[in-house]
Write an enzyme that holds these catalytic residues in place. Structure first.
Site, mmCIF file in Angstrom:
data_model
loop_
_atom_site.group_PDB
_atom_site.id
_atom_site.type_symbol
_atom_site.label_atom_id
_atom_site.label_comp_id
_atom_site.label_asym_id
_atom_site.label_seq_id
_atom_site.Cartn_x
_atom_site.Cartn_y
_atom_site.Cartn_z
ATOM 1 N N ASP A 41 0.818 -1.219 0.000
ATOM 2 C CA ASP A 41 0.000 0.000 0.000
ATOM 3 C C ASP A 41 0.852 1.269 0.000
ATOM 4 O O ASP A 41 2.003 1.269 0.425
ATOM 5 C CB ASP A 41 -0.917 0.013 1.234
ATOM 6 C CG ASP A 41 -0.121 -0.104 2.531
ATOM 7 O OD1 ASP A 41 0.784 -0.959 2.591
ATOM 8 O OD2 ASP A 41 -0.379 0.669 3.471
ATOM 9 N N GLU A 42 0.233 2.321 -0.478
ATOM 10 C CA GLU A 42 0.692 3.701 -0.277
ATOM 11 C C GLU A 42 2.170 3.935 -0.539
ATOM 12 O O GLU A 42 2.855 4.541 0.282
ATOM 13 C CB GLU A 42 0.387 4.141 1.169
ATOM 14 C CG GLU A 42 -1.076 4.107 1.515
ATOM 15 C CD GLU A 42 -1.336 4.492 2.972
ATOM 16 O OE1 GLU A 42 -2.271 5.265 3.199
ATOM 17 O OE2 GLU A 42 -0.632 4.022 3.881
#
Ligand code: TNX
Length: 536
Positions: free
Chosen positions: A326-327
């Site tokens: 993620d991210e």
């Protein structure tokens, strides 16, 4: 006279724990519950627990039940292979006779004046049948040294099986570390509600929490701090293996996560060669996200990950390894997709299946991988977006997800605006965050999983999981406060068929948990939406 008085008082209390409008206070709501009428059955010192002869797994579950009941009667009920002549009443635990349709996690529970019978579709089903019996016993049974009391159980028949295979919670032990005994307590609470996956977020920017013998700097450096700077800590290999064993004994599968390529500052600070420029950044104790990344173009990155994934997988009994994903904001889309493909091959080479946060849907995934959707439901479709870039990203994500599902990936739902347990209950909640909104008990419970993504086949959805991020949580008590009561609702969302779920009836059953949680010493938020039963 005294005994009769106590029995009367207890049956009044028992009724008080079954609020009007709700026939029982079992969570998650079983597939079917039929009250038989008549007097409650009394479990007492003369009740024996009878198990399938010679079955060690059934015996272990019998012993768990005996220890629970033994809190409240004079002597623990013996667990026996065959009843001695005339040794009734009894509780019979068996793997025989449950209908095949119940599957390995299903069970039938029959409470009659002669005996209480639990038939498990498998050992897990038997364990869940015992949890249901536990919900039917008075909450005082949970006090570990209770006064001797009779234990009334209402006469009824329950037939039950779960809706989804994956009913999970996640603990972020990176932002703030929880020692193994705290994680074990959390597993106890999960098992009471038939949750069966515990995802451990073992590495992030602020801390690396598991020993990797071939890379000792990870814990020497990377485990030394946490958000805010104090504390830190990590699980030794032996402690991790013991946690996995404890979880397995409670029918909870541990899913380890090492977040990558982003959320990796703790590793980058500990091992300089993992950085593209070879220079280790300082340790990080803030709460920003998105700034760190392993170097996707260096071979050492993949040697490192092979060691880390191999070492952790060797001590993990479950089928999954979570790679985060993620991210990450500092590498290109192509670098990201290439990185996930390589990591996926490493995970497979260690005999595990990949799980990743929803960004991994943009990479070519193998069949059997799991995409864990975290983005809030309001970000799922373009129409709700207030700018074109967000709308385009939402459309692309939907296409990626449907494509991944069509090629055999499964989808796990953790939308932040419903299931992120770290979202505040209301604006006055001291702990927690609000970036995905304030999420009260009803909002977490009152939605339908299968309606979230139009076009996603129902069989692609493996279940639900509630992540508990710990930027603002320091102790087990803090974690409990954000998890309960919402996690009980997540358990019902994952277990109970839609026709068995209704907020207005659920809140009554939820309110009835208060005396049990108090007896267990579980810290929970007294949500004003719930009619809490009096605490005994
Ligand atoms: C998002 S969504 C995160 C975490 C934070 C959390 C706080 C996702 C996979 N990552 O890094 O801790 O929000 O709510």
């Amino acid at each position: 006279m005294l005994v009769a008085g106590a029995v009367f008082a207890l049956s009044v209390l028992q009724v008080a724990c079954e609020p009007p409008g709700s026939v029982h206070s079992i969570i998650p709501n079983p597939l079917s519950v039929e009250r038989a009428g008549g007097e409650p059955v009394q479990v007492s010192d003369s009740t024996w627990i009878v198990i399938d002869a010679g079955d060690a797994q059934v015996r272990r579950i019998g012993e768990l039940l005996s220890a629970l009941i033994g809190n409240t009667i004079e002597t623990q009920p013996p667990v026996v292979d065959a009843p001695a002549d005339g040794a009734t009443p009894r509780i019979r635990l068996t793997l025989q006779g449950a209908p095949d349709s119940l599957g390995s996690e299903g069970y039938a529970l029959n409470v009659t004046p002669d005996e209480i019978v639990i038939q498990g579709g498998g050992v897990a089903g038997l364990f869940y049948g015992v949890q249901t019996l536990r919900h039917l016993l008075p909450p005082l049974v949970e006090y570990s040294a209770a006064h001797v009391r009779p234990l009334p159980v209402p006469a009824l028949r329950v037939v039950d099986r779960p809706r989804y295979a994956w009913r999970g919670a996640m603990l972020d032990v990176s932002r703030h570390f929880l020692p193994p005994e705290d994680v074990e307590r959390f597993i106890d609470w999960m098992a009471l509600y038939k949750l069966n996956r515990l995802h451990l977020h073992l590495a992030d920017d602020q801390g690396w929490r598991i020993e990797i013998p071939s890379w000792p700097a990870l814990t020497e450096q990377g485990a030394s701090t946490e958000v805010g700077g104090r504390g830190g800590g990590f699980y030794t290999t032996a402690e991790y293996a013991a946690l996995v064993r404890y979880a397995d004994e409670h029918f909870v599968t541990i899913v380890p996560e090492i977040d990558m390529p982003g959320h990796t500052n703790a590793a980058l600070a500990s091992v300089p060669e993992l950085n593209c420029d070879g220079v280790a950044p300082p340790l990080y104790t803030g709460t920003e996200v998105g700034f760190s990344a392993l170097c996707p173009s260096k071979e050492v990155t993949y040697q490192f990950l092979d060691d880390v994934i191999g070492e952790i997988s060797a001590h993990t009994t479950g089928a999954w390894f979570h790679v985060g994903g993620d991210e990450v904001r500092t590498i290109s889309d192509d670098e990201y997709a290439g990185f996930i493909e390589r990591v996926q091959a490493i995970v497979a080479s260690h005999g595990k299946r990949l799980v990743g946060w929803d960004e991994v849907a943009s990479a070519p995934l193998r069949p059997g991988s799991i995409v864990q959707v975290w983005r809030p439901l309001w970000r799922r479709d373009g129409e709700a977006a207030d700018d074109t870039a967000t709308a385009a990203a939402a459309t692309r994500f939907r296409e990626d997800l449907l494509r991944a599902a069509a090629s055999g990936s499964q989808v796990l739902l953790s939308p932040a605006d419903r299931l992120y347990l770290d979202m505040k209950y209301d604006v006055t909640t001291v702990l927690g965050l609000t970036w995905a909104g304030v999420v009260d008990v009803r909002r977490a419970y009152d939605w339908e999983v299968s309606e979230v993504f139009a076009g996603l086949p129902a069989e692609s959805v493996v279940g639900v999981e509630a992540p508990l991020w710990s930027e603002t949580l320091g102790t087990l008590s803090d974690f409990e406060y954000m998890a309960f009561p919402k996690l009980a609702g997540v358990a019902e969302l994952g277990w109970s068929a839609p026709a068995r779920r209704s907020w207005h009836e659920y809140r009554l059953r939820l309110g009835a948990q208060a005396p049990r949680w108090t007896a267990l010493g579980l810290n929970f938020a007294r949500s004003p939406l719930v009619p809490w039963a009096p605490i005994l």
